[in-house]
Design a protein around this motif. Structure first.
Motif, PDB file in Angstrom:
ATOM      1  N   GLN A  32       0.832  -1.214   0.000  1.00 59.26           N
ATOM      2  CA  GLN A  32       0.000   0.000   0.000  1.00 59.26           C
ATOM      3  C   GLN A  32       0.869   1.267   0.000  1.00 59.26           C
ATOM      4  O   GLN A  32       0.530   2.257  -0.637  1.00 59.26           O
ATOM      5  N   LYS A  61       1.849   5.837   7.349  1.00 58.66           N
ATOM      6  CA  LYS A  61       2.179   4.560   7.987  1.00 58.66           C
ATOM      7  C   LYS A  61       1.362   3.419   7.383  1.00 58.66           C
ATOM      8  O   LYS A  61       0.148   3.553   7.219  1.00 58.66           O
ATOM      9  N   PRO A  78      -0.118  -0.513   7.955  1.00 60.02           N
ATOM     10  CA  PRO A  78      -0.586  -1.174   9.179  1.00 60.02           C
ATOM     11  C   PRO A  78       0.476  -2.083   9.782  1.00 60.02           C
ATOM     12  O   PRO A  78       1.398  -2.524   9.089  1.00 60.02           O
ATOM     13  N   LEU A  79       0.329  -2.360  11.070  1.00 56.75           N
ATOM     14  CA  LEU A  79       1.282  -3.219  11.781  1.00 56.75           C
ATOM     15  C   LEU A  79       0.538  -4.353  12.475  1.00 56.75           C
ATOM     16  O   LEU A  79      -0.452  -4.120  13.180  1.00 56.75           O
ATOM     17  N   ILE A  80       1.033  -5.568  12.290  1.00 57.01           N
ATOM     18  CA  ILE A  80       0.426  -6.742  12.927  1.00 57.01           C
ATOM     19  C   ILE A  80       0.619  -6.676  14.437  1.00 57.01           C
ATOM     20  O   ILE A  80       1.703  -6.303  14.915  1.00 57.01           O
ATOM     21  N   VAL A  81      -0.429  -7.007  15.177  1.00 53.87           N
ATOM     22  CA  VAL A  81      -0.323  -7.141  16.633  1.00 53.87           C
ATOM     23  C   VAL A  81      -0.792  -8.549  16.984  1.00 53.87           C
ATOM     24  O   VAL A  81      -1.939  -8.899  16.708  1.00 53.87           O
ATOM     25  N   ASN A  86       0.644  -0.123  17.762  1.00 51.39           N
ATOM     26  CA  ASN A  86      -0.087   0.980  17.124  1.00 51.39           C
ATOM     27  C   ASN A  86      -0.519   2.015  18.158  1.00 51.39           C
ATOM     28  O   ASN A  86      -0.392   3.227  17.937  1.00 51.39           O
ATOM     29  N   GLY A 117     -10.754  -1.527   2.504  1.00 47.10           N
ATOM     30  CA  GLY A 117      -9.794  -0.896   1.592  1.00 47.10           C
ATOM     31  C   GLY A 117     -10.261   0.454   1.071  1.00 47.10           C
ATOM     32  O   GLY A 117      -9.562   1.106   0.305  1.00 47.10           O
ATOM     33  N   GLU A 176      -2.747   7.001   8.447  1.00 45.94           N
ATOM     34  CA  GLU A 176      -2.803   5.562   8.179  1.00 45.94           C
ATOM     35  C   GLU A 176      -4.242   5.156   7.888  1.00 45.94           C
ATOM     36  O   GLU A 176      -5.189   5.830   8.304  1.00 45.94           O
ATOM     37  N   HIS A 217      -7.884   0.195   8.583  1.00 51.68           N
ATOM     38  CA  HIS A 217      -7.818  -1.262   8.756  1.00 51.68           C
ATOM     39  C   HIS A 217      -6.462  -1.751   9.256  1.00 51.68           C
ATOM     40  O   HIS A 217      -5.542  -0.964   9.466  1.00 51.68           O
ATOM     41  N   GLY A 218      -6.370  -3.077   9.382  1.00 51.59           N
ATOM     42  CA  GLY A 218      -5.134  -3.703   9.823  1.00 51.59           C
ATOM     43  C   GLY A 218      -4.292  -4.207   8.669  1.00 51.59           C
ATOM     44  O   GLY A 218      -4.468  -3.777   7.522  1.00 51.59           O
ATOM     45  N   ALA A 219      -3.392  -5.146   8.987  1.00 48.14           N
ATOM     46  CA  ALA A 219      -2.356  -5.564   8.039  1.00 48.14           C
ATOM     47  C   ALA A 219      -2.827  -6.650   7.066  1.00 48.14           C
ATOM     48  O   ALA A 219      -2.054  -7.087   6.215  1.00 48.14           O
ATOM     49  N   ALA A 220      -4.079  -7.074   7.186  1.00 46.95           N
ATOM     50  CA  ALA A 220      -4.685  -8.046   6.261  1.00 46.95           C
ATOM     51  C   ALA A 220      -3.743  -9.196   5.893  1.00 46.95           C
ATOM     52  O   ALA A 220      -3.447  -9.394   4.704  1.00 46.95           O
ATOM     53  N   PRO A 221      -3.277  -9.972   6.868  1.00 47.04           N
ATOM     54  CA  PRO A 221      -2.320 -11.044   6.545  1.00 47.04           C
ATOM     55  C   PRO A 221      -2.883 -12.073   5.563  1.00 47.04           C
ATOM     56  O   PRO A 221      -2.107 -12.719   4.851  1.00 47.04           O
ATOM     57  N   ASP A 222      -4.225 -12.180   5.485  1.00 44.36           N
ATOM     58  CA  ASP A 222      -4.814 -13.170   4.564  1.00 44.36           C
ATOM     59  C   ASP A 222      -4.537 -12.862   3.095  1.00 44.36           C
ATOM     60  O   ASP A 222      -4.581 -13.758   2.253  1.00 44.36           O
ATOM     61  N   ASN A 282      -6.333  -3.513  -1.719  1.00 45.88           N
ATOM     62  CA  ASN A 282      -6.882  -2.261  -2.226  1.00 45.88           C
ATOM     63  C   ASN A 282      -6.040  -1.106  -1.652  1.00 45.88           C
ATOM     64  O   ASN A 282      -5.966  -0.941  -0.423  1.00 45.88           O
TER      65      ASN A 282
HETATM   66  P1  NAD Z   1      -7.748  -6.340   8.959  1.00 50.01           P
HETATM   67  O1  NAD Z   1      -8.320  -4.978   8.966  1.00 50.01           O
HETATM   68  O2  NAD Z   1      -6.307  -6.469   8.668  1.00 50.01           O
HETATM   69  O3  NAD Z   1      -8.528  -7.260   7.879  1.00 50.01           O
HETATM   70  C1  NAD Z   1      -9.917  -7.531   7.970  1.00 50.01           C
HETATM   71  C2  NAD Z   1     -10.407  -8.008   6.579  1.00 50.01           C
HETATM   72  O4  NAD Z   1     -10.400  -6.896   5.674  1.00 50.01           O
HETATM   73  C3  NAD Z   1      -9.496  -9.067   5.972  1.00 50.01           C
HETATM   74  O5  NAD Z   1     -10.279  -9.985   5.254  1.00 50.01           O
HETATM   75  C4  NAD Z   1      -8.617  -8.267   5.007  1.00 50.01           C
HETATM   76  O6  NAD Z   1      -8.152  -9.009   3.905  1.00 50.01           O
HETATM   77  C5  NAD Z   1      -9.574  -7.165   4.569  1.00 50.01           C
HETATM   78  N1  NAD Z   1      -8.840  -5.929   4.210  1.00 50.01           N
HETATM   79  C6  NAD Z   1      -8.287  -5.051   5.075  1.00 50.01           C
HETATM   80  N2  NAD Z   1      -7.679  -4.076   4.396  1.00 50.01           N
HETATM   81  C7  NAD Z   1      -7.838  -4.354   3.086  1.00 50.01           C
HETATM   82  C8  NAD Z   1      -7.418  -3.712   1.890  1.00 50.01           C
HETATM   83  N3  NAD Z   1      -6.708  -2.571   1.899  1.00 50.01           N
HETATM   84  N4  NAD Z   1      -7.742  -4.287   0.710  1.00 50.01           N
HETATM   85  C9  NAD Z   1      -8.467  -5.407   0.668  1.00 50.01           C
HETATM   86  N5  NAD Z   1      -8.890  -6.072   1.756  1.00 50.01           N
HETATM   87  C10 NAD Z   1      -8.575  -5.526   2.956  1.00 50.01           C
HETATM   88  O7  NAD Z   1      -8.129  -6.978  10.353  1.00 50.01           O
HETATM   89  P2  NAD Z   1      -7.550  -8.268  11.096  1.00 50.01           P
HETATM   90  O8  NAD Z   1      -7.383  -9.386  10.136  1.00 50.01           O
HETATM   91  O9  NAD Z   1      -8.399  -8.417  12.259  1.00 50.01           O
HETATM   92  O10 NAD Z   1      -6.117  -7.809  11.613  1.00 50.01           O
HETATM   93  C11 NAD Z   1      -4.896  -8.176  10.984  1.00 50.01           C
HETATM   94  C12 NAD Z   1      -3.733  -7.616  11.783  1.00 50.01           C
HETATM   95  O11 NAD Z   1      -3.703  -6.186  11.705  1.00 50.01           O
HETATM   96  C13 NAD Z   1      -3.806  -7.970  13.265  1.00 50.01           C
HETATM   97  O12 NAD Z   1      -2.527  -8.329  13.711  1.00 50.01           O
HETATM   98  C14 NAD Z   1      -4.275  -6.672  13.917  1.00 50.01           C
HETATM   99  O13 NAD Z   1      -3.857  -6.561  15.251  1.00 50.01           O
HETATM  100  C15 NAD Z   1      -3.603  -5.637  13.031  1.00 50.01           C
HETATM  101  N6  NAD Z   1      -4.245  -4.313  13.036  1.00 50.01           N
HETATM  102  C16 NAD Z   1      -3.437  -3.240  12.864  1.00 50.01           C
HETATM  103  C17 NAD Z   1      -3.975  -1.976  12.796  1.00 50.01           C
HETATM  104  C18 NAD Z   1      -3.061  -0.800  12.574  1.00 50.01           C
HETATM  105  O14 NAD Z   1      -1.938  -0.962  12.114  1.00 50.01           O
HETATM  106  N7  NAD Z   1      -3.481   0.413  12.867  1.00 50.01           N
HETATM  107  C19 NAD Z   1      -5.363  -1.798  12.886  1.00 50.01           C
HETATM  108  C20 NAD Z   1      -6.176  -2.925  13.035  1.00 50.01           C
HETATM  109  C21 NAD Z   1      -5.610  -4.186  13.102  1.00 50.01           C
END
Ligand code: NAD
Length: 345
Positions: free
Chosen positions: A15, A65, A67-70, A93, A253, A268, A271-276, A284
């Motif tokens: 991103q 910034k 996102p950062l995994i927690v 965060n 997204g 920032e 949302h989070g780091a979307a590890p999936d 997005n």
């Molecule tokens: P997430 O927001 O990362 O994802 C939730 C869903 O939304 C997932 O299916 C993901 O694929 C989708 N998604 C999110 N952003 C997207 C994008 N830009 N484009 C397309 N799809 C998107 O939430 P989560 O899975 O609960 O958290 C993942 C990690 O992120 C965790 O470790 C959590 O602690 C961390 N987190 C970080 C922040 C931050 O950096 N401020 C905020 C929230 C969560």
């Protein structure tokens, strides 16, 4: 023009690359200052948020910034300051926000025609308080029988948040400011939040003021999103409501954000780091691109911010280049390229 950059992890680096491309397409002379946090900082300084990085963020003042995994159950982080004092935060965060004394996260979440269904006209700004509430981090275990967390609400924090929100509403032609709380069940803490909000509201007779319970807010955001304009709320409700609004717009997204303080700001996505989906090149980028536009507006580049917002709107509503979260097949960089082309045109 210098901006700090925290790449983040998960989809963060993808991103960030996309956002830099679009911001540079404005023609502004931007210099990016990489600031190590998390893994990068561990390698260099042996701490995920070393004071060197906190100082760099303060010095550059305005940063973007990823996102950062927690990790679940293991998010707590302790920062040790130069004077020997230390503070433990619930997550990295939260630590970045509080080490920099960032107090409000304005999250301007809107729908897009052709994408957001019945929420295509939703246009709401969620002002999330950032320094207290249950995320203050005062939790403890009581043997193996219970665990307890403290919910903190102070006059200073609510007054500062409310003033910022009312001033923002005036500056941006917004008409209505709504306090969201649960002052029926939490009559002392949320009751105090509402009381402090209403005291500030008295100074803004030109704006419509009302308040909703958090549960009724969720219902109405789904059912009648047009009743909301600017929402002022505490840390946890704001956290949850912004994901709800992102979902109603069509994807997280599409949900940008910022963390604003007196001396610094970090932009920032909501949302989070979307590890999936990390590493697949399909995230997005719009949430961070729009956060970048807000960053340019923050430093006075209104025209460039408007160009990015208009370019994003045009590309999204044309519907030809959409990432998979919006039902398309485009990659992160294809969507970013298309927006960058609109911006430089
Ligand atoms: P997430 O927001 O990362 O994802 C939730 C869903 O939304 C997932 O299916 C993901 O694929 C989708 N998604 C999110 N952003 C997207 C994008 N830009 N484009 C397309 N799809 C998107 O939430 P989560 O899975 O609960 O958290 C993942 C990690 O992120 C965790 O470790 C959590 O602690 C961390 N987190 C970080 C922040 C931050 O950096 N401020 C905020 C929230 C969560």
């Amino acid at each position: 023009m210098k901006f700090g950059v925290i790449d983040g992890n998960g989809i963060g680096p993808e991103q960030i690359k996309a956002t830099k491309l679009v911001l540079e397409a404005t023609g502004l002379p931007i210099e990016w200052i990489a600031i190590p946090v998390a893994e990068d900082a561990m390698k260099k300084y042996g701490h995920p948020l070393p004071q060197e990085s906190v100082k760099a963020l303060k010095e550059v003042k305005v940063s973007i910034k990823g996102p950062l995994i927690v990790e679940k159950l293991h998010g707590r982080i302790t920062c040790v300051h130069d004077d020997g004092s230390e503070h433990t935060y619930p997550s990295i965060n939260n630590a970045i926000r509080r080490e920099l004394r960032l107090f409000v996260a304005p999250r301007a979440i809107r729908g897009f025609p052709g994408i957001s269904g019945r929420h295509s006209t939703m246009d709401v700004i969620i002002m999330r308080e950032l320094t207290e509430d249950v995320y203050v981090g005062w939790e403890h275990q009581i043997g193996d029988v219970a665990a307890q967390a403290i919910k903190l609400t102070t006059r200073t924090a609510v007054t500062r948040l409310s003033r910022y929100s009312f001033e923002y509403a005036r500056r941006n032609g917004r008409k209505k400011v709504t306090c969201v709380h649960k002052a029926n069940a939490l009559s002392i803490t949320d009751g105090f939040f509402l009381k402090c909000f209403l005291e500030v509201a008295d100074n803004y007779p030109d704006l419509v003021v009302d308040d909703y319970f958090i549960d009724a807010t969720c219902f109405n955001l789904v059912k009648n999103p047009e009743v909301f304009d600017v929402i002022v709320t505490s840390n946890q409700y704001g956290d949850i409501l912004s994901d709800l609004a992102g979902g109603l717009a069509g994807s997280l997204g599409l949900a940008p954000g910022a963390n604003i303080g007196e001396d610094a700001a970090v932009f920032e996505a909501t949302h989070g780091a979307a590890p999936d989906i990390a590493g697949k090149g399909i995230a997005n980028p719009v949430s961070l691109i729009l956060s970048g536009a807000a960053m340019l507006r923050h430093v006075g580049c209104d025209d460039e911010a408007r160009k990015i917002e208009a370019g994003t709107y045009d590309v999204l509503t044309a519907g030809r280049l959409l990432t998979p979260d919006l039902g398309g097949e485009a990659t992160t960089m294809q969507l970013a390229d298309a927006i960058a082309r609109e911006v430089s045109r």
